[in-house]
Design an enzyme around this catalytic site. Structure first.
Site, short mmCIF file in Angstrom:
data_model
loop_
_atom_site.label_atom_id
_atom_site.label_comp_id
_atom_site.label_asym_id
_atom_site.label_seq_id
_atom_site.Cartn_x
_atom_site.Cartn_y
_atom_site.Cartn_z
N ARG A 49 0.67 10.63 -4.10
CA ARG A 49 0.83 9.37 -3.36
C ARG A 49 -0.17 8.38 -3.94
O ARG A 49 -0.96 8.71 -4.81
CB ARG A 49 0.73 9.55 -1.83
CG ARG A 49 -0.14 10.62 -1.30
CD ARG A 49 -1.61 10.38 -1.40
NE ARG A 49 -2.03 9.04 -1.04
CZ ARG A 49 -3.10 8.44 -1.53
NH1 ARG A 49 -3.90 9.06 -2.41
NH2 ARG A 49 -3.44 7.21 -1.19
N GLY A 50 -0.10 7.15 -3.43
CA GLY A 50 -0.93 6.09 -4.01
C GLY A 50 -0.08 5.37 -5.05
O GLY A 50 0.56 6.01 -5.89
N ALA A 51 -0.13 4.02 -5.00
CA ALA A 51 0.79 3.22 -5.80
C ALA A 51 0.76 3.57 -7.29
O ALA A 51 1.79 3.75 -7.94
CB ALA A 51 0.47 1.74 -5.59
N ARG A 87 10.49 5.97 -3.06
CA ARG A 87 9.74 5.31 -1.96
C ARG A 87 9.94 3.80 -2.14
O ARG A 87 10.02 3.33 -3.26
CB ARG A 87 8.24 5.67 -2.00
CG ARG A 87 7.95 7.10 -1.55
CD ARG A 87 6.46 7.36 -1.43
NE ARG A 87 5.89 6.79 -0.22
CZ ARG A 87 4.57 6.76 0.03
NH1 ARG A 87 3.71 7.25 -0.84
NH2 ARG A 87 4.11 6.25 1.16
N GLN A 197 -5.30 9.59 5.11
CA GLN A 197 -5.71 9.56 3.69
C GLN A 197 -7.19 9.25 3.53
O GLN A 197 -7.80 9.67 2.55
CB GLN A 197 -4.88 8.51 2.92
CG GLN A 197 -3.44 8.91 2.67
CD GLN A 197 -2.52 8.35 3.72
OE1 GLN A 197 -2.90 8.19 4.88
NE2 GLN A 197 -1.29 8.06 3.36
N ASP A 238 -0.27 -1.96 -2.41
CA ASP A 238 0.96 -1.32 -2.90
C ASP A 238 1.91 -2.34 -3.51
O ASP A 238 2.76 -2.00 -4.33
CB ASP A 238 1.63 -0.55 -1.77
CG ASP A 238 0.79 0.66 -1.41
OD1 ASP A 238 -0.16 0.51 -0.61
OD2 ASP A 238 1.05 1.75 -1.96
N ASN A 248 -0.35 -3.12 2.03
CA ASN A 248 -1.18 -1.91 1.85
C ASN A 248 -0.98 -1.05 3.09
O ASN A 248 -0.23 -1.39 4.01
CB ASN A 248 -2.65 -2.30 1.64
CG ASN A 248 -3.49 -1.13 1.18
OD1 ASN A 248 -3.11 -0.43 0.23
ND2 ASN A 248 -4.59 -0.84 1.84
N LYS A 249 -1.62 0.09 3.09
CA LYS A 249 -1.46 1.06 4.17
C LYS A 249 -1.56 0.42 5.55
O LYS A 249 -2.41 -0.45 5.76
CB LYS A 249 -2.50 2.17 3.98
CG LYS A 249 -2.48 3.29 4.98
CD LYS A 249 -1.13 3.97 5.10
CE LYS A 249 -0.58 4.49 3.81
NZ LYS A 249 0.85 4.89 3.87
#
Ligand code: MRU
Length: 354
Positions: A49-51, A87, A197, A238, A248-249
């Site tokens: 995960r993570g852009a 995603r 996270q 992201d 973002n998150k």
């Protein structure tokens, strides 16, 4: 640069091996991805995960497709499009898939060309995050000398470290660099519900690097800012729209509001491939991923005997909503820390990066 690990690599069999982030911080396991289908699944089930890193897995996934389908361009293209849709919010995924599709279209030896391109994308990310780290650290030093402080408290949300983007991270890159330069830094780590996270990944990275940090529940940041205990907020992104709005998150927006109210500088660190130049208005147009409600209802962790358990923390029949991201409007962002310099979050400045 964290200098110790990468979140993914090609192993001796030529397969893509990734750190399986679902098991951290309890176990450091890797997972081997052999096909484009494996790459797609690993992105969807959050093995990776993570852009930045999902962009890399997308790129290597297209290489795996080229190997699997022995250079058959029609099948490789289908696989690339499947990965591209795994995603919706992080634009690095689409950016990397499109760059690979371009290579597939032009290449004679598709397998070799795809491998070379996927490696190039990963290597470029390493350089981008090094530059972000240096610039971000200079900003930290400036704030410290203006405020005449010798300890710097920085708050971050989610995980934007080397697990999220090769090789130093985006938001964590300035923190790694500051630590390397001997700056006395302390990090407030938002736990980042529902998948935690921050609590599980950012804390694990910082602990490993020997960087002083404290995990806080997501709703603590505002209080800390009121008490003067936060000198800067920094997060990754992201997708950042052409007008500077940044996805973002989930929860990032609330931190930006609290930062504005308390005159705390709020920075977003990102490589240029996280800009979506075609998206005019981020708050209006960025697609927000909605994830399974069980990520809200269930928690995973060690019990007293050290056994990994999943428990439910809600009434069985209550519904839960799980929006993966939110969008922070440009007006709340002090600056965008990129490999091309500090960028003002507006259309004119961002337009020049194209
Ligand atoms: O759902 P995730 O864990 O993939 O979300 C990751 C984030 O929101 C990060 O902060 C973001 O990707 C920036 S770091 C490259």
């Amino acid at each position: 640069m964290n200098g110790k690990y990468r979140a993914l690599w090609l192993n001796n069999d030529g397969d893509l091996e990734v750190i399986d982030q679902r098991h951290l911080p309890f176990e450091k396991k890797t997972r081997v991805l052999k096909t484009a289908g494996d790459a797609c699944e690993a992105i969807k089930d959050m093995t990776v995960r993570g852009a930045g890193v999902i962009g890399n897995v997308a790129a290597f996934g297209v290489y795996l497709a080229a190997r699997e389908f022995a250079g058959d361009k029609v099948k490789i293209k289908q696989a690339a499009l499947m990965i591209r849709e795994s995603r919706p919010t992080a634009v690095n995924l689409m950016w990397a898939a499109d760059r690979m599709l371009n290579v597939v279209k032009r290449a004679d030896d598709v397998m070799t060309a795809c491998k070379t391109e996927a490696i190039a994308i990963a290597d470029e990310d390493v350089l981008r995050t090094q530059k972000i780290g240096q610039l971000g650290c200079d900003i930290i030093k400036n704030i410290m000398s203006k405020q005449k402080i010798n300890q710097f408290n920085i708050l971050t949300h989610c995980n934007a470290g080397w697990l999220a983007i090769l090789d130093s991270g985006s938001a964590l890159a300035p923190i790694y660099e500051a630590h390397k330069r001997g700056i006395n830094i302390h990090v407030w780590v938002d736990e980042t519900r529902p998948r935690n996270q921050g609590a599980s990944l950012t804390s694990w990275e910082l602990l490993d690097a020997g960087i002083d940090h404290t995990i806080i529940p997501d709703n603590t940041g505002g209080h800390l800012m009121q008490q003067g205990l936060v000198d800067m907020v920094i997060t990754g992104a992201d997708r950042v729209a052409a007008n500077g709005d940044a996805a973002n998150k989930i929860g990032t927006y609330l931190k930006a509001l609290a930062a504005k109210d308390n005159d705390v500088p709020f920075y977003i660190a990102l490589p240029i491939n996280t800009f979506d130049f075609a998206c005019e208005n981020g708050v209006r147009d960025i697609e927000i991923e909605q994830r399974n409600e069980d990520e809200v209802r269930l928690m995973r962790g060690l019990d007293k005997s050290g056994k990994l358990q999943t428990i439910r923390i809600t009434p069985e029949h209550s519904k839960a909503a799980n929006y993966g991201f939110d969008v922070t409007p440009a007006r709340l962002i002090t600056g965008l820390i990129t490999e091309a310099g500090l960028v003002t979050p507006n259309q004119d400045a961002i337009g020049k990066l194209k």
